[in-house]
Design a protein around this motif. Sequence first.
Motif, mmCIF file in Angstrom:
data_model
loop_
_atom_site.group_PDB
_atom_site.id
_atom_site.type_symbol
_atom_site.label_atom_id
_atom_site.label_comp_id
_atom_site.label_asym_id
_atom_site.label_seq_id
_atom_site.Cartn_x
_atom_site.Cartn_y
_atom_site.Cartn_z
ATOM 1 N N GLU A 239 -6.333 -2.623 -9.227
ATOM 2 C CA GLU A 239 -6.405 -1.187 -9.511
ATOM 3 C C GLU A 239 -5.697 -0.316 -8.485
ATOM 4 N N LEU A 240 -6.084 -0.411 -7.214
ATOM 5 C CA LEU A 240 -5.599 0.557 -6.237
ATOM 6 C C LEU A 240 -4.095 0.437 -5.990
ATOM 7 N N ILE A 241 -3.601 -0.769 -5.788
ATOM 8 C CA ILE A 241 -2.170 -0.923 -5.520
ATOM 9 C C ILE A 241 -1.317 -0.511 -6.730
ATOM 10 N N PRO A 242 -1.597 -1.016 -7.941
ATOM 11 C CA PRO A 242 -0.789 -0.567 -9.084
ATOM 12 C C PRO A 242 -0.843 0.943 -9.308
ATOM 13 N N GLU A 243 -2.033 1.537 -9.151
ATOM 14 C CA GLU A 243 -2.164 2.976 -9.371
ATOM 15 C C GLU A 243 -1.370 3.763 -8.339
ATOM 16 N N SER A 244 -1.380 3.313 -7.081
ATOM 17 C CA SER A 244 -0.657 4.029 -6.027
ATOM 18 C C SER A 244 0.857 3.872 -6.164
ATOM 19 N N HIS A 245 1.308 2.874 -6.924
ATOM 20 C CA HIS A 245 2.746 2.647 -7.128
ATOM 21 C C HIS A 245 3.260 3.254 -8.423
ATOM 22 N N ARG A 246 2.371 3.715 -9.283
ATOM 23 C CA ARG A 246 2.747 4.073 -10.654
ATOM 24 C C ARG A 246 3.756 5.207 -10.725
ATOM 25 N N GLU A 247 3.694 6.160 -9.786
ATOM 26 C CA GLU A 247 4.610 7.306 -9.806
ATOM 27 C C GLU A 247 5.829 7.094 -8.913
ATOM 28 N N GLY A 248 6.020 5.871 -8.430
ATOM 29 C CA GLY A 248 7.214 5.564 -7.651
ATOM 30 C C GLY A 248 7.082 5.730 -6.151
ATOM 31 N N ASN A 249 5.899 6.097 -5.668
ATOM 32 C CA ASN A 249 5.705 6.291 -4.221
ATOM 33 C C ASN A 249 5.320 4.968 -3.548
ATOM 34 N N VAL A 250 6.158 3.959 -3.763
ATOM 35 C CA VAL A 250 5.814 2.603 -3.323
ATOM 36 C C VAL A 250 5.774 2.500 -1.804
ATOM 37 N N ASP A 251 6.806 2.988 -1.130
ATOM 38 C CA ASP A 251 6.855 2.867 0.329
ATOM 39 C C ASP A 251 5.723 3.639 0.987
ATOM 40 N N LEU A 252 5.487 4.855 0.499
ATOM 41 C CA LEU A 252 4.412 5.673 1.058
ATOM 42 C C LEU A 252 3.063 4.987 0.898
ATOM 43 N N ALA A 253 2.793 4.474 -0.298
ATOM 44 C CA ALA A 253 1.522 3.812 -0.551
ATOM 45 C C ALA A 253 1.386 2.544 0.282
ATOM 46 N N THR A 254 2.484 1.821 0.456
ATOM 47 C CA THR A 254 2.445 0.573 1.229
ATOM 48 C C THR A 254 2.152 0.853 2.695
ATOM 49 N N PHE A 255 2.845 1.828 3.273
ATOM 50 C CA PHE A 255 2.582 2.150 4.677
ATOM 51 C C PHE A 255 1.184 2.736 4.862
ATOM 52 N N SER A 256 0.700 3.472 3.866
ATOM 53 C CA SER A 256 -0.663 3.992 3.934
ATOM 54 C C SER A 256 -1.678 2.847 3.907
ATOM 55 N N LEU A 257 -1.385 1.817 3.097
ATOM 56 C CA LEU A 257 -2.258 0.641 3.069
ATOM 57 C C LEU A 257 -2.281 -0.031 4.440
ATOM 58 N N LEU A 258 -1.113 -0.153 5.068
ATOM 59 C CA LEU A 258 -1.054 -0.760 6.400
ATOM 60 C C LEU A 258 -1.865 0.048 7.405
ATOM 61 N N ILE A 259 -1.768 1.373 7.307
ATOM 62 C CA ILE A 259 -2.536 2.226 8.224
ATOM 63 C C ILE A 259 -4.028 2.055 7.983
ATOM 64 N N GLY A 260 -4.444 2.030 6.707
ATOM 65 C CA GLY A 260 -5.852 1.818 6.398
ATOM 66 C C GLY A 260 -6.349 0.484 6.918
#
Length: 272
Positions: A239-260
């Motif tokens: 759920e969380l990863i696909p939803e955070s990538h759905r609008e194309g903000n892949v890099d932002l979501a990925t780095f945010s995951l690393l920070i979390g």
Amino acid sequence: MCLRDWFVDLTPVGQALLAGLFTWSVTCLGAAGVFLLRDINRRLLDSMLGFSGGVMLAASCWSLLGPAIEISQQGTLPAWLPHTIGFLIGGGSLWIMDKTLPHLHLGMPIEQAEGPKTSWSRTVLLVSAITLHNIPEGLAVGVAFGGVIAGVPSASVNAAMVLALGIGIQNFPEGVAVALPLRAEGMSRRKSFWYGQLSAIVEPPAAVLGAAAVIYVAPILPYALSFAAGAMVYVVVEELIPESHREGNVDLATFSLLIGFAVMMGLDVGLG
């Protein structure tokens, strides 16, 4: 007596209840953002989802699987077996719930609702989706406090408190992520807040259930800890990863995951 000493003197079930109420209250705080804002920037939302995913992954590794492995090594079964079984059953159980409970992910049209066909409204389907992944969060907090009875270094009251803090931190953006999209769709602020906080109301009872289960049936502890970890990892990946990538903000979501992940890892190592 300081507040921490009072908390430590409570029973594990009492500790789990208070911790569950804490994680729910942070969701309420996030949902309260609807009284200040009407909408949320999609990039900010995706970064919040990624951050939440990182916290949940790190919590699964250090706060749940770590103690489960340590406890498994003390048993009579092969050391790799109990936590492996629990982890797979946890993920499988969420998969079954995902297929049997009608729900709708954020930003998706109601025609793409998952699970059995239903006449539920869009709002109920959205809350159902968030509630589905709050159940393992509540269980995780509960079994962490109940796990103190095992007496292993990695299963301590401090570690359980850190897990509750980490879950609470990621619940704030979760409350925002539910309430503000509802407000943007035209729902009143009061109703948006109500449904936003309602998504996490399952966490206190799930925490109590998790703590009570491992206290009264101690042999299931490594299975319960790894069950919660498997369920949380399933939620992040499904759920969380696909939803955070759905609008194309892949890099932002990925780095945010690393920070979390880094934040939760730091909390566990530094405070646990």
